[in-house]
Design a protein around this motif. Structure first.
Motif, PDB file in Angstrom:
ATOM      1  N   ILE A  49       0.889  -1.174   0.000  1.00  0.00           N
ATOM      2  CA  ILE A  49       0.000   0.000   0.000  1.00  0.00           C
ATOM      3  C   ILE A  49       0.919   1.213   0.000  1.00  0.00           C
ATOM      4  N   ILE A  50       0.911   1.961  -1.114  1.00  0.00           N
ATOM      5  CA  ILE A  50       1.908   3.029  -1.282  1.00  0.00           C
ATOM      6  C   ILE A  50       1.396   4.399  -0.834  1.00  0.00           C
ATOM      7  N   VAL A  52      -2.327   7.138  -0.107  1.00  0.00           N
ATOM      8  CA  VAL A  52      -1.611   8.366   0.218  1.00  0.00           C
ATOM      9  C   VAL A  52      -1.738   8.647   1.721  1.00  0.00           C
ATOM     10  N   LYS A  53      -0.804   9.399   2.248  1.00  0.00           N
ATOM     11  CA  LYS A  53      -0.868   9.750   3.673  1.00  0.00           C
ATOM     12  C   LYS A  53      -2.234  10.372   3.979  1.00  0.00           C
ATOM     13  N   LYS A  54      -2.903   9.869   5.011  1.00  0.00           N
ATOM     14  CA  LYS A  54      -4.246  10.269   5.451  1.00  0.00           C
ATOM     15  C   LYS A  54      -5.351   9.791   4.500  1.00  0.00           C
ATOM     16  N   GLY A  55      -4.998   8.819   3.672  1.00  0.00           N
ATOM     17  CA  GLY A  55      -5.993   8.290   2.719  1.00  0.00           C
ATOM     18  C   GLY A  55      -6.780   7.103   3.261  1.00  0.00           C
ATOM     19  N   GLY A  56      -6.461   6.664   4.477  1.00  0.00           N
ATOM     20  CA  GLY A  56      -7.149   5.483   5.025  1.00  0.00           C
ATOM     21  C   GLY A  56      -6.284   4.237   4.942  1.00  0.00           C
ATOM     22  N   THR A  57      -4.965   4.462   4.879  1.00  0.00           N
ATOM     23  CA  THR A  57      -4.048   3.336   4.665  1.00  0.00           C
ATOM     24  C   THR A  57      -3.997   2.380   5.857  1.00  0.00           C
ATOM     25  N   ARG A  58      -4.134   2.928   7.077  1.00  0.00           N
ATOM     26  CA  ARG A  58      -4.101   2.061   8.266  1.00  0.00           C
ATOM     27  C   ARG A  58      -5.310   1.124   8.274  1.00  0.00           C
ATOM     28  N   ARG A 131       2.478  -5.756  -6.773  1.00  0.00           N
ATOM     29  CA  ARG A 131       1.144  -5.162  -6.887  1.00  0.00           C
ATOM     30  C   ARG A 131       1.047  -4.001  -5.902  1.00  0.00           C
ATOM     31  N   LEU A 132       0.482  -2.898  -6.396  1.00  0.00           N
ATOM     32  CA  LEU A 132       0.495  -1.653  -5.622  1.00  0.00           C
ATOM     33  C   LEU A 132      -0.931  -1.190  -5.351  1.00  0.00           C
ATOM     34  N   ILE A 133      -1.165  -0.783  -4.126  1.00  0.00           N
ATOM     35  CA  ILE A 133      -2.506  -0.309  -3.748  1.00  0.00           C
ATOM     36  C   ILE A 133      -2.397   1.158  -3.343  1.00  0.00           C
ATOM     37  N   LEU A 134      -3.299   1.970  -3.892  1.00  0.00           N
ATOM     38  CA  LEU A 134      -3.260   3.407  -3.637  1.00  0.00           C
ATOM     39  C   LEU A 134      -4.660   3.911  -3.310  1.00  0.00           C
ATOM     40  N   LEU A 135      -4.795   4.529  -2.140  1.00  0.00           N
ATOM     41  CA  LEU A 135      -6.060   5.170  -1.761  1.00  0.00           C
ATOM     42  C   LEU A 135      -5.854   6.671  -1.901  1.00  0.00           C
ATOM     43  N   LEU A 136      -6.712   7.330  -2.675  1.00  0.00           N
ATOM     44  CA  LEU A 136      -6.552   8.770  -2.875  1.00  0.00           C
ATOM     45  C   LEU A 136      -7.746   9.517  -2.301  1.00  0.00           C
ATOM     46  N   ARG A 137      -7.455  10.514  -1.481  1.00  0.00           N
ATOM     47  CA  ARG A 137      -8.499  11.286  -0.792  1.00  0.00           C
ATOM     48  C   ARG A 137      -8.559  12.693  -1.372  1.00  0.00           C
ATOM     49  N   ASN A 138      -9.727  13.293  -1.349  1.00  0.00           N
ATOM     50  CA  ASN A 138      -9.832  14.687  -1.771  1.00  0.00           C
ATOM     51  C   ASN A 138      -8.634  15.444  -1.180  1.00  0.00           C
ATOM     52  N   ALA A 209       7.189   3.483 -14.197  1.00  0.00           N
ATOM     53  CA  ALA A 209       7.848   2.251 -13.725  1.00  0.00           C
ATOM     54  C   ALA A 209       6.944   1.021 -13.863  1.00  0.00           C
ATOM     55  N   PHE A 210       5.659   1.189 -13.604  1.00  0.00           N
ATOM     56  CA  PHE A 210       4.746   0.024 -13.571  1.00  0.00           C
ATOM     57  C   PHE A 210       3.575   0.204 -14.534  1.00  0.00           C
ATOM     58  N   PRO A 211       3.108  -0.903 -15.136  1.00  0.00           N
ATOM     59  CA  PRO A 211       1.897  -0.785 -15.954  1.00  0.00           C
ATOM     60  C   PRO A 211       0.690  -0.489 -15.068  1.00  0.00           C
ATOM     61  N   ARG A 212      -0.293   0.213 -15.611  1.00  0.00           N
ATOM     62  CA  ARG A 212      -1.477   0.626 -14.843  1.00  0.00           C
ATOM     63  C   ARG A 212      -2.158  -0.571 -14.175  1.00  0.00           C
ATOM     64  N   ARG A 213      -2.120  -1.742 -14.852  1.00  0.00           N
ATOM     65  CA  ARG A 213      -2.838  -2.900 -14.298  1.00  0.00           C
ATOM     66  C   ARG A 213      -2.225  -3.392 -12.983  1.00  0.00           C
ATOM     67  N   GLN A 214      -1.009  -2.967 -12.683  1.00  0.00           N
ATOM     68  CA  GLN A 214      -0.394  -3.384 -11.408  1.00  0.00           C
ATOM     69  C   GLN A 214      -0.724  -2.437 -10.256  1.00  0.00           C
ATOM     70  N   LEU A 215      -1.525  -1.407 -10.572  1.00  0.00           N
ATOM     71  CA  LEU A 215      -1.949  -0.470  -9.517  1.00  0.00           C
ATOM     72  C   LEU A 215      -3.444  -0.594  -9.288  1.00  0.00           C
ATOM     73  N   PHE A 216      -3.805  -0.810  -8.050  1.00  0.00           N
ATOM     74  CA  PHE A 216      -5.221  -0.762  -7.669  1.00  0.00           C
ATOM     75  C   PHE A 216      -5.431   0.599  -7.001  1.00  0.00           C
ATOM     76  N   ILE A 217      -6.289   1.422  -7.635  1.00  0.00           N
ATOM     77  CA  ILE A 217      -6.499   2.769  -7.074  1.00  0.00           C
ATOM     78  C   ILE A 217      -7.962   2.906  -6.666  1.00  0.00           C
ATOM     79  N   ALA A 218      -8.188   3.377  -5.442  1.00  0.00           N
ATOM     80  CA  ALA A 218      -9.567   3.604  -4.995  1.00  0.00           C
ATOM     81  C   ALA A 218      -9.660   4.987  -4.358  1.00  0.00           C
ATOM     82  N   CYS A 219     -10.861   5.555  -4.401  1.00  0.00           N
ATOM     83  CA  CYS A 219     -11.082   6.851  -3.752  1.00  0.00           C
ATOM     84  C   CYS A 219     -11.281   6.577  -2.263  1.00  0.00           C
ATOM     85  N   SER A 220     -10.577   7.315  -1.426  1.00  0.00           N
ATOM     86  CA  SER A 220     -10.671   7.101   0.032  1.00  0.00           C
ATOM     87  C   SER A 220     -12.115   7.256   0.519  1.00  0.00           C
TER      88      SER A 220
END
Ligand code: A3P
Length: 327
Positions: A49-50, A52-58, A131-138, A209-220
């Motif tokens: 889980i890369i 974002v800080k304060k995105g709900g990563t914990r 495999r990379l997981i990214l949560l993005l918050r407003n 560095a990575f193809p898009r399919r290796q990133l799972f991105i969700a809105c926080s």
């Protein structure tokens, strides 16, 4: 006489064959080996889980860690982003991670990875299949959340809006303004609080560095309001939805004290990963803090600044988050 010796010879042959057949069951190298349970061993992670800080990563890593096939490092390792850690080498990194069996999916989370330029290539060199997981918050809520975390740390306790006098609130708002704007009113785009929110810029680096399919991105925001739906998608992305899907709804349940958030209920069998098996565990008061309201002029300025950045991000992501002001 000839008949007798022929008979005894054949009896011996039969005995010998029996003996061979029997002994082969216990000592032949071709006999199937008895199953020894696999011992967990030290190895590099399968997913990170890369940010974002304060995105709900914990909450995300704690919830994924409920899955019987996931084993996760629960504290942040900061191997790829902190030079002093990276300099210690791979063996140091592996020693920070839990040991894992080959059937388990080993994970860690360090949200600073998303915004640190050197990190994507460092991870790629270790494992191009990561495999990379990214949560993005407003990004504006993210700044306020980050700011509130700073206040909490400075004061040694969470700030409750209901306990603040009007003067204290105004003081915090002034501090906030000072942190993100110059005297002439323009935004400090390079200060950490704001810079972290330039998601498109950071994501571009990862996509080199990575193809898009290796990133799972969700809105926080989707993760906070409907964690189960996001967890199911993440489970599929991680390839741990087979042979059976995990019953998330039994383990991720609304917080009875704060309906905005969900809590974790561990499994009640021996594979339980949370103390007090079967009990409810909610994130502590360092998550879900009160946010100070922003002065309208500053809030508008931030929305104007981030709007084009967000549009660029949505194109890169191939999906949108509902970060418009009228939510
Ligand atoms: P706030 O404290 O601003 O509400 P991180 O773990 O990356 O630091 O993110 C912290 C954020 O996680 C919290 O920010 C909160 O919004 C969010 N969050 C998501 N799910 C949560 C949950 N189940 N319990 C508490 N906070 C959660």
């Amino acid at each position: 006489m000839g008949l007798v010796s022929a008979l005894s010879a054949s009896v011996m042959v039969v005995f010998y064959l029996f003996y061979c057949a029997y002994s082969s069951r216990i000592s032949s190298p071709f006999a199937p080996k008895p199953k020894v349970p696999e011992r967990p061993r030290s190895r590099s992670p399968d997913a990170i889980i890369i940010g974002v800080k304060k995105g709900g990563t914990r909450a995300m890593i704690a919830m994924l860690n409920l899955h019987p096939r996931v084993i996760a490092a629960l504290s942040e390792i900061h191997y790829f982003d902190r030079e002093e850690n990276f300099a210690q080498g791979l063996q140091w990194y592996l020693a920070q991670l839990p040991k894992a069996k080959s059937s388990q999916l080993l994970m860690e989370k360090s949200p600073a990875y998303f915004v640190t330029p050197a990190v994507p290539m460092r991870i790629y060199r270790l494992s191009p299949k990561m495999r990379l997981i990214l949560l993005l918050r407003n990004p504006i809520d993210r700044i306020v959340s980050d700011f509130m975390q700073g206040l909490h740390r400075k004061n040694g306790q969470a700030i409750r809006l209901s306990d603040l006098s009007a003067a204290q609130l105004r003081q915090y708002q002034r501090d906030f303004r000072r942190r993100v704007t110059f005297r002439n009113g323009s935004l400090k785009a390079s200060v950490g609080l704001v810079r972290i929110g330039l998601y498109a810029k950071h994501l571009q680096r990862w996509l080199k560095a990575f193809p898009r399919r290796q990133l799972f991105i969700a809105c926080s925001e989707d993760f906070v309001s409907n964690p189960i739906s996001v967890l199911r998608k993440a489970e599929h992305f991680l390839g741990i939805d087979k042979p059976t899907k995990f019953p998330w709804e039994q383990h991720v349940v609304p917080n009875p004290k704060n309906r905005k958030f969900f809590c974790l209920r561990s499994q009640s069998d021996s594979s339980a990963k949370i103390a007090n098996s079967g009990s409810l565990k909610c994130l502590d008061d360092t998550k879900g803090r009160d946010h100070i309201p922003l002065p309208p002029d500053l809030e508008n300025k931030l929305y104007k600044f981030f709007a084009p950045q967000n549009e660029e991000l949505f194109k890169l992501m191939g999906q949108k988050c509902n970060w418009s002001k009228e939510r």
